[in-house]
Design a protein around this motif. Structure first.
Motif, PDB file in Angstrom:
ATOM      1  N   ALA A   1       0.863  -1.187   0.000  1.00  0.00           N
ATOM      2  CA  ALA A   1       0.000   0.000   0.000  1.00  0.00           C
ATOM      3  C   ALA A   1       0.892   1.226   0.000  1.00  0.00           C
ATOM      4  N   GLU A   2       0.775   2.048  -1.036  1.00  0.00           N
ATOM      5  CA  GLU A   2       1.592   3.263  -1.098  1.00  0.00           C
ATOM      6  C   GLU A   2       0.750   4.475  -0.725  1.00  0.00           C
ATOM      7  N   GLY A   3       1.406   5.526  -0.285  1.00  0.00           N
ATOM      8  CA  GLY A   3       0.697   6.737   0.097  1.00  0.00           C
ATOM      9  C   GLY A   3       0.207   6.725   1.527  1.00  0.00           C
ATOM     10  N   VAL A   4       0.896   5.976   2.407  1.00  0.00           N
ATOM     11  CA  VAL A   4       0.508   5.939   3.821  1.00  0.00           C
ATOM     12  C   VAL A   4       0.986   7.223   4.486  1.00  0.00           C
ATOM     13  N   GLU A   5       0.055   7.996   5.009  1.00  0.00           N
ATOM     14  CA  GLU A   5       0.391   9.308   5.559  1.00  0.00           C
ATOM     15  C   GLU A   5      -0.079   9.514   6.991  1.00  0.00           C
ATOM     16  N   SER A   6      -0.558   8.459   7.643  1.00  0.00           N
ATOM     17  CA  SER A   6      -0.999   8.612   9.031  1.00  0.00           C
ATOM     18  C   SER A   6      -0.937   7.272   9.746  1.00  0.00           C
ATOM     19  N   HIS A   7      -0.886   7.348  11.096  1.00  0.00           N
ATOM     20  CA  HIS A   7      -0.863   6.129  11.896  1.00  0.00           C
ATOM     21  C   HIS A   7      -2.175   5.376  11.766  1.00  0.00           C
ATOM     22  N   ALA A   8      -3.286   6.096  11.639  1.00  0.00           N
ATOM     23  CA  ALA A   8      -4.586   5.442  11.516  1.00  0.00           C
ATOM     24  C   ALA A   8      -4.651   4.597  10.248  1.00  0.00           C
ATOM     25  N   THR A   9      -4.125   5.128   9.155  1.00  0.00           N
ATOM     26  CA  THR A   9      -4.106   4.369   7.904  1.00  0.00           C
ATOM     27  C   THR A   9      -3.232   3.138   8.037  1.00  0.00           C
ATOM     28  N   LEU A  10      -2.071   3.297   8.669  1.00  0.00           N
ATOM     29  CA  LEU A  10      -1.153   2.178   8.855  1.00  0.00           C
ATOM     30  C   LEU A  10      -1.802   1.093   9.707  1.00  0.00           C
ATOM     31  N   ALA A  11      -2.491   1.496  10.759  1.00  0.00           N
ATOM     32  CA  ALA A  11      -3.154   0.526  11.636  1.00  0.00           C
ATOM     33  C   ALA A  11      -4.248  -0.228  10.895  1.00  0.00           C
ATOM     34  N   LEU A  12      -4.984   0.487  10.081  1.00  0.00           N
ATOM     35  CA  LEU A  12      -6.069  -0.138   9.323  1.00  0.00           C
ATOM     36  C   LEU A  12      -5.522  -1.137   8.307  1.00  0.00           C
ATOM     37  N   LEU A  13      -4.427  -0.796   7.666  1.00  0.00           N
ATOM     38  CA  LEU A  13      -3.804  -1.706   6.698  1.00  0.00           C
ATOM     39  C   LEU A  13      -3.308  -2.969   7.401  1.00  0.00           C
ATOM     40  N   ARG A  14      -2.781  -2.792   8.614  1.00  0.00           N
ATOM     41  CA  ARG A  14      -2.240  -3.939   9.345  1.00  0.00           C
ATOM     42  C   ARG A  14      -3.353  -4.938   9.666  1.00  0.00           C
ATOM     43  N   VAL A  15      -4.479  -4.458  10.150  1.00  0.00           N
ATOM     44  CA  VAL A  15      -5.550  -5.383  10.515  1.00  0.00           C
ATOM     45  C   VAL A  15      -6.240  -5.960   9.293  1.00  0.00           C
ATOM     46  N   MET A  16      -6.086  -5.330   8.150  1.00  0.00           N
ATOM     47  CA  MET A  16      -6.634  -5.880   6.906  1.00  0.00           C
ATOM     48  C   MET A  16      -5.761  -6.989   6.326  1.00  0.00           C
ATOM     49  N   GLY A  17      -4.561  -7.129   6.861  1.00  0.00           N
ATOM     50  CA  GLY A  17      -3.675  -8.167   6.364  1.00  0.00           C
ATOM     51  C   GLY A  17      -2.745  -7.721   5.263  1.00  0.00           C
ATOM     52  N   CYS A  18      -2.581  -6.409   5.078  1.00  0.00           N
ATOM     53  CA  CYS A  18      -1.659  -5.905   4.065  1.00  0.00           C
ATOM     54  C   CYS A  18      -0.228  -6.289   4.451  1.00  0.00           C
ATOM     55  N   ASP A  19       0.584  -6.604   3.449  1.00  0.00           N
ATOM     56  CA  ASP A  19       1.933  -7.096   3.718  1.00  0.00           C
ATOM     57  C   ASP A  19       2.948  -5.984   3.932  1.00  0.00           C
ATOM     58  N   VAL A  20       2.901  -4.940   3.089  1.00  0.00           N
ATOM     59  CA  VAL A  20       3.936  -3.908   3.082  1.00  0.00           C
ATOM     60  C   VAL A  20       3.283  -2.534   2.975  1.00  0.00           C
ATOM     61  N   ALA A  21       3.867  -1.555   3.654  1.00  0.00           N
ATOM     62  CA  ALA A  21       3.365  -0.181   3.599  1.00  0.00           C
ATOM     63  C   ALA A  21       4.492   0.758   3.202  1.00  0.00           C
ATOM     64  N   GLN A  22       4.132   1.786   2.470  1.00  0.00           N
ATOM     65  CA  GLN A  22       5.112   2.757   1.971  1.00  0.00           C
ATOM     66  C   GLN A  22       4.440   4.124   1.948  1.00  0.00           C
ATOM     67  N   GLY A  23       5.156   5.147   2.364  1.00  0.00           N
ATOM     68  CA  GLY A  23       4.573   6.476   2.341  1.00  0.00           C
ATOM     69  C   GLY A  23       5.339   7.438   3.230  1.00  0.00           C
ATOM     70  N   PHE A  24       4.946   8.691   3.185  1.00  0.00           N
ATOM     71  CA  PHE A  24       5.671   9.737   3.891  1.00  0.00           C
ATOM     72  C   PHE A  24       5.626   9.547   5.401  1.00  0.00           C
ATOM     73  N   PHE A  25       4.524   8.969   5.921  1.00  0.00           N
ATOM     74  CA  PHE A  25       4.440   8.743   7.369  1.00  0.00           C
ATOM     75  C   PHE A  25       5.508   7.758   7.820  1.00  0.00           C
ATOM     76  N   ILE A  26       5.821   6.794   6.981  1.00  0.00           N
ATOM     77  CA  ILE A  26       6.852   5.813   7.306  1.00  0.00           C
ATOM     78  C   ILE A  26       8.228   6.417   7.094  1.00  0.00           C
ATOM     79  N   SER A  27       8.427   7.010   5.927  1.00  0.00           N
ATOM     80  CA  SER A  27       9.676   7.710   5.653  1.00  0.00           C
ATOM     81  C   SER A  27       9.579   8.391   4.297  1.00  0.00           C
ATOM     82  N   PRO A  28      10.095   9.617   4.191  1.00  0.00           N
ATOM     83  CA  PRO A  28      10.211  10.223   2.860  1.00  0.00           C
ATOM     84  C   PRO A  28      11.319   9.518   2.087  1.00  0.00           C
ATOM     85  N   ALA A  29      11.427   9.818   0.821  1.00  0.00           N
ATOM     86  CA  ALA A  29      12.513   9.261   0.017  1.00  0.00           C
ATOM     87  C   ALA A  29      13.839   9.876   0.459  1.00  0.00           C
ATOM     88  N   LEU A  30      14.885   9.038   0.595  1.00  0.00           N
ATOM     89  CA  LEU A  30      16.162   9.463   1.159  1.00  0.00           C
ATOM     90  C   LEU A  30      17.304   9.171   0.192  1.00  0.00           C
TER      91      LEU A  30
END
Length: 334
Positions: A253-282
């Motif tokens: 799931a790309e475009g994760v920008e909040s903890h609420a979104t990340l939590a929802l993805l986790r309980v849905m069974g999503c495998d991987v998360a990517q987005g600015f909330f996790i880390s910007p591009a470095l």
């Protein structure tokens, strides 16, 4: 004809003429402001095309990497390589413009090979420090149907010390579907991890998903960013996760920008998360520092989701797992 009717007729004719003038694209192009805008756009694109090769050599164009968080294991297991161009006079060039200009000028293949070469070099750099990550590179649809380019990619990936993947959008199969499909299979047979990028944003087709030997499906940020604000987006995201798992693919799931979104993805069974909330591009040096500091993982792997009753509806139970779903502690391709 009365005077009132004559006046009404003149007004209607004037309104109709004005509407036709502004609704006709040919007339719009004759507008002075529009002509100036188009000319500037052409000049801008022409300048960038002429300087693209030099920018690669001078270091104006460089790579940044956005980390991908494995939700099941609580670690970073991959990065996506992204292009940046810091022009000395124009400033930062829009990243979408770089790709578009390279595609239109026929430079997209050489640009992608440059990205791949740099990504492999940076992957070796991290491995020397004991950091093992999947490196994902974006591939243009115009390149996928080019047999020579695909052969070059397969040969280059053989020199990679770790796992290399390509993210390819669904639109890659529109212009030359037969050639693109053959080359997609060729890349997979060469051991390259393949991801369907921006799923749901374009010409999504279940027929393609059935035929493509893809390892990964990336849900477009259009749906992910609206998960906590919409009733429909969570439904689309969870159904996509279930479909991908049933087909043996892991889900990003790309475009994760909040903890609420990340939590929802986790309980849905999503495998991987990517987005600015996790880390910007470095940049690579920043990425090294980021990966050494594990303190920030605590806020990302916190299981206290504080779900509301409405969000708790999306929690997956063991009996909800569809056939072929990825079990905890593993991914479809691990």
């Amino acid at each position: 004809m009365t005077d009132a009717l004559r006046l009404y007729t003149k007004i209607a004719a004037a309104v109709g003429h004005t509407f036709a003038r502004f609704s006709n694209p040919a007339n719009a192009r004759t507008d002075p402001a529009e002509r100036i805008r188009r000319r500037r756009a052409r000049d801008y694109a022409r300048l960038l095309r002429s300087e693209l090769d030099c920018a690669l050599e001078s270091g104006e164009i460089y790579l940044v990497y956005q980390p991908k968080l494995c939700l099941r294991r609580g670690i970073y297991d991959g990065v996506e390589a992204l292009i940046r161009w810091q022009h000395p006079n124009l400033g930062e060039v829009d990243r979408g413009s770089v790709i578009t200009i390279a595609e239109e000028s026929g430079q997209i293949n050489s640009l992608t090979l440059w990205v791949l070469r740099q990504a492999i070099s940076d992957q070796k750099r991290l491995l020397k420090q004991g950091i093992e990550l999947r490196f994902h590179v974006n591939m243009s649809g115009k390149s996928l149907s080019n047999d020579v380019f695909v052969a070059d990619v397969c040969a280059m990936v053989k020199s990679a010390p770790g796992v290399i993947g390509f993210e390819i959008t669904e639109t890659a199969f529109i212009d030359h579907p037969a050639a693109a499909l053959v080359n997609f299979h060729l890349l997979a047979a060469s051991g390259i991890r393949l991801s369907i990028d921006d799923y749901g944003s374009g010409h999504s087709s279940l027929a393609y998903l059935k035929e493509l030997p893809a390892d990964e499906l990336k849900i477009d940020k259009l749906f992910v960013s609206g998960m906590t604000k919409s009733n429909r987006d969570p439904l689309i995201v969870r159904s996509t996760i279930d479909l991908a798992h049933a087909l043996g693919m892991r889900v990003v799931a790309e475009g994760v920008e909040s903890h609420a979104t990340l939590a929802l993805l986790r309980v849905m069974g999503c495998d991987v998360a990517q987005g600015f909330f996790i880390s910007p591009a470095l940049r690579i040096a920043q990425l090294e520092t980021f990966l050494r500091d594990t303190a920030h993982l605590a806020r990302l792997t916190n299981t206290d989701t504080s779900l509301t009753p409405a969000k708790a509806f999306w929690i997956r139970s063991e009996r909800d797992n569809p056939p072929g779903a990825v079990a905890d502690g593993a991914t479809a391709t691990d």
